[in-house]
Design a protein around this motif. Structure first.
Motif, PDB file in Angstrom:
ATOM      1  N   LEU A 146      -1.970  -1.401   1.714  1.00  0.00           N
ATOM      2  CA  LEU A 146      -2.490  -0.272   1.217  1.00  0.00           C
ATOM      3  C   LEU A 146      -4.087  -0.218   0.889  1.00  0.00           C
ATOM      4  O   LEU A 146      -4.862   0.671   0.738  1.00  0.00           O
ATOM      5  CB  LEU A 146      -1.843   0.379   0.055  1.00  0.00           C
ATOM      6  CG  LEU A 146      -0.399   0.826   0.157  1.00  0.00           C
ATOM      7  CD1 LEU A 146       0.222   0.913  -1.364  1.00  0.00           C
ATOM      8  CD2 LEU A 146      -0.165   1.914   0.832  1.00  0.00           C
TER       9      LEU A 146
ATOM     10  N   GLU B 278       2.273   2.845   3.706  1.00  0.00           N
ATOM     11  CA  GLU B 278       2.774   3.831   2.701  1.00  0.00           C
ATOM     12  C   GLU B 278       4.125   4.373   3.227  1.00  0.00           C
ATOM     13  O   GLU B 278       4.809   4.527   2.264  1.00  0.00           O
ATOM     14  CB  GLU B 278       1.589   4.959   2.758  1.00  0.00           C
ATOM     15  CG  GLU B 278       2.098   6.396   2.174  1.00  0.00           C
ATOM     16  CD  GLU B 278       1.053   7.492   2.559  1.00  0.00           C
ATOM     17  OE1 GLU B 278       1.316   8.492   2.093  1.00  0.00           O
ATOM     18  OE2 GLU B 278       0.283   7.345   3.467  1.00  0.00           O
TER      19      GLU B 278
ATOM     20  N   TYR C   6       7.186   4.176   0.388  1.00  0.00           N
ATOM     21  CA  TYR C   6       7.766   5.568   0.183  1.00  0.00           C
ATOM     22  C   TYR C   6       9.367   5.377   0.360  1.00  0.00           C
ATOM     23  O   TYR C   6      10.021   5.721  -0.373  1.00  0.00           O
ATOM     24  CB  TYR C   6       7.316   6.545   1.161  1.00  0.00           C
ATOM     25  CG  TYR C   6       7.869   8.123   0.624  1.00  0.00           C
ATOM     26  CD1 TYR C   6       7.500   8.732  -0.260  1.00  0.00           C
ATOM     27  CD2 TYR C   6       8.849   8.504   1.301  1.00  0.00           C
ATOM     28  CE1 TYR C   6       8.169   9.871  -0.778  1.00  0.00           C
ATOM     29  CE2 TYR C   6       9.435   9.568   1.043  1.00  0.00           C
ATOM     30  CZ  TYR C   6       9.144  10.396  -0.002  1.00  0.00           C
ATOM     31  OH  TYR C   6       9.763  11.436  -0.486  1.00  0.00           O
TER      32      TYR C   6
ATOM     33  N   GLU D 244      -3.475   6.295   0.037  1.00  0.00           N
ATOM     34  CA  GLU D 244      -2.258   5.786   0.448  1.00  0.00           C
ATOM     35  C   GLU D 244      -1.627   5.178  -0.734  1.00  0.00           C
ATOM     36  O   GLU D 244      -0.380   5.492  -0.981  1.00  0.00           O
ATOM     37  CB  GLU D 244      -2.244   4.869   1.649  1.00  0.00           C
ATOM     38  CG  GLU D 244      -2.390   5.344   2.789  1.00  0.00           C
ATOM     39  CD  GLU D 244      -4.109   5.599   3.144  1.00  0.00           C
ATOM     40  OE1 GLU D 244      -4.518   6.082   4.241  1.00  0.00           O
ATOM     41  OE2 GLU D 244      -4.705   5.222   2.329  1.00  0.00           O
TER      42      GLU D 244
ATOM     43  N   VAL E 187       1.713   6.610  -2.758  1.00  0.00           N
ATOM     44  CA  VAL E 187       2.935   6.014  -3.375  1.00  0.00           C
ATOM     45  C   VAL E 187       3.144   6.144  -4.930  1.00  0.00           C
ATOM     46  O   VAL E 187       4.290   6.161  -5.320  1.00  0.00           O
ATOM     47  CB  VAL E 187       2.734   4.436  -2.908  1.00  0.00           C
ATOM     48  CG1 VAL E 187       3.837   3.635  -3.512  1.00  0.00           C
ATOM     49  CG2 VAL E 187       2.876   4.256  -1.466  1.00  0.00           C
TER      50      VAL E 187
END
Length: 185
Positions: free
Chosen positions: A29, A41, A45, A78, A82
């Motif tokens: 990230l 990402e 997720y 990103e 998250v």
């Protein structure tokens, strides 16, 4: 857990991959190119906050995001995405062990994100549109815990246009709803 403290990834759950395998994704990230950041990402997720379901791996991931953001003096769009996904997710009764004590996972993640908030807000100055979008999605969820959020959004609004202005106005409206109703609309 505080930055620099050893993480026990063996005792946490993710959706389908070993939790320790998430460390390189969190690092990507910050250190990856745009494609690697986007891929990381997407994996994070799904693995830590999938479809509203929070997994215990979210806590060490948030810790590592906070640590890396502080080390680098910034977060990426990103990483903020998250964090926003983690704030959106809930699993009643989910606990994580921090400093030898079991704590509520969602509450712990929220506290860690609140600690990171000043750095995230500082990152908005001159930020790319994607960063602003993710930040404006994140902020309303914290409005009841961080009184400066409405002021921050109001200060930013006059200098924005286009989509960024729309995101800011939506964030202002949602933050006001959170303060009024005590939860996201």
């Amino acid at each position: 857990m505080t930055p620099g403290q050893a993480r026990d990834w063996a005792g946490v759950t993710a959706m389908s991959v070993p939790a320790a395998g998430l460390v390189p994704k969190v690092e990507a990230l910050f250190d990856g190119d745009a494609g690697a950041r986007g891929g990381a990402e997407a994996v994070l997720y799904v693995q830590v906050a999938n479809q509203g379901q929070l997994y215990s791996a979210a806590a060490p991931c948030v810790d590592l995001i906070a640590e890396l953001a502080r080390e680098r003096g910034r977060a990426t769009a990103e990483a903020v995405s998250v964090l926003e996904a983690v704030l959106n997710a809930r699993t009643p009764g989910l606990t994580v062990t921090v400093g030898g004590a079991a704590v509520d996972a969602a509450g712990y993640c929220r506290r860690r994100i609140l600690e990171l908030l000043p750095l995230l807000l500082d990152g908005a100055a001159g930020a790319e549109p994607r960063y602003l979008r993710e930040l404006f999605f994140l902020l309303p969820q914290l409005a009841d815990s961080a009184p400066g959020i409405l002021g921050f959004l109001r200060e930013r609004e006059p200098g924005l246009d286009g989509e960024a202005l729309t995101w800011c106005r939506e964030a202002l409206e949602e933050a006001a709803d959170v303060l009024r109703d005590g939860h996201m609309p």
